[in-house]
Design an enzyme around this catalytic site. Structure first.
Site, mmCIF file in Angstrom:
data_model
loop_
_atom_site.group_PDB
_atom_site.id
_atom_site.type_symbol
_atom_site.label_atom_id
_atom_site.label_comp_id
_atom_site.label_asym_id
_atom_site.label_seq_id
_atom_site.Cartn_x
_atom_site.Cartn_y
_atom_site.Cartn_z
ATOM 1 N N THR A 167 17.099 126.259 -27.981
ATOM 2 C CA THR A 167 16.422 125.439 -28.986
ATOM 3 C C THR A 167 14.984 125.383 -28.516
ATOM 4 O OG1 THR A 167 18.392 124.064 -29.329
ATOM 5 C CG2 THR A 167 16.298 123.021 -29.841
ATOM 6 N N THR A 218 17.345 120.301 -25.220
ATOM 7 C CA THR A 218 17.939 121.605 -25.501
ATOM 8 C C THR A 218 19.273 121.654 -24.755
ATOM 9 O OG1 THR A 218 16.822 122.640 -23.628
ATOM 10 C CG2 THR A 218 15.708 122.771 -25.731
#
Ligand code: GLY
Length: 312
Positions: A167, A218
């Site tokens: 991410t 993330t």
């Protein structure tokens, strides 16, 4: 003034910093930085050419939070548009809502005039997806996968706990001290259609509040949803913990989760003074930051709070 990002934000951090140098807002800096990551076909965890769901469809999640007002916008399972972060910002600025998903998100993206990207996958990435299924399915099965009514079983077969839950995180603080956080992802590779991770969930993968600081995650989004990680971290600062103490406390909350499906988690955070930190549950992870007087970003190792993986 500062921009902090996950290390895959390198392609966008100079452009984000330039926005701040020119006196632009933290919200503009975050959007500009993330758009460059979303457009990068080399990054299979964000935007265009991100790894698809089990059906071979790219579904994007993103969110943005303005720490001055706590206004937020998010989209989940967006299909056919590269720049989920821009659509998330449009949700924040044009609607009285915070989160749109699926068909509603697609419809809104079209209504806002975002360019359609009819083919979100390059052929070689489609092949990676097909090859992941191939040990268990023949070509005809793969071709007809959208017709199946037993996807849950196949998601389990395709699941690799260490694979592609990347991410991008951007946090910016502008000349007025305003903080913005943005998160964008193509999510968990080979996920069940409609699965949302932490990235579009305000408080899980993203939180910003000028009064205390900001955080973004993330890694395995389900864990950050279960622990409300980004909000918890900022809340710990609100309760008087230092940035490092708040990060450590948020990681311990993740470590202490019970049950199954425990994997890698990472976070980046800043406090209201612009101090920054990056933490991870595993060794070897880094994050980047840049201030306007730096010609390029600096990469720093993340502090490790180990979280033993637990699966199945
Ligand atoms: N952290 C991104 C995701 O789990 O989708």
């Amino acid at each position: 003034m500062i921009v902090v990002a996950s290390s895959n934000g390198r392609i966008g951090i100079e452009a984000a910093t330039q926005i701040l140098r020119q006196g632009g807002t933290a919200v503009d800096a975050v959007e500009v930085g993330i758009r460059l990551v979303e457009a990068n076909p080399e990054d299979h965890t964000v935007g265009y050419n991100g790894y698809p769901n089990i059906l071979g469809e790219v579904e994007l999640d993103a969110s943005v939070m303005n720490g001055r007002t706590l206004e937020s916008g998010a989209v989940g399972a967006l299909k056919g548009y590269t720049h989920a972060i821009t659509v998330a910002r449009q949700v924040m600025e044009k609607l009285p809502h915070v989160l749109l998903v699926g068909d509603g998100a697609n419809r809104f993206a079209a209504e806002m005039g975002n360019p359609v990207q009819p083919e979100m996958l390059l052929p070689e990435t489609r092949t990676v997806w097909a090859n992941r299924l191939r040990p268990d399915m023949n070509d005809a099965d793969i071709e007809a996968i959208a017709e199946r009514t037993d996807l849950a079983r196949w998601v389990e077969l395709a699941t690799d706990p260490e694979r592609a839950k990347g991410t991008v995180n951007f946090i910016a603080q502008d000349k007025d001290g305003n903080i913005c956080t943005g998160v964008s992802t193509s999510g968990w590779a080979w996920k069940y259609p409609g699965r949302l991770g932490d990235s579009p969930i305000i408080g899980a993968g993203n939180y910003a509040d000028n009064r205390y600081g900001a955080a973004a995650c993330t890694g395995m989004g389900e864990m950050a949803i279960r622990a409300s990680t980004a909000h918890s971290l900022v809340f710990y600062m609100k309760m008087g913990l230092s940035l490092a103490e708040a990060c450590e406390r948020a990681m311990i909350d993740l470590r202490d989760l019970g049950g199954r499906f425990i994997s890698v988690m990472n976070l980046v955070a800043i406090d209201k003074a612009g101090n920054h930190a990056g933490f991870s549950s595993v060794n070897g992870r880094s994050y980047i930051y840049q201030t306007p007087n730096m010609p390029e970003c600096e990469e720093l190792p993340r502090t490790v709070i180990p979280i033993p993986p637990r699966w199945g």
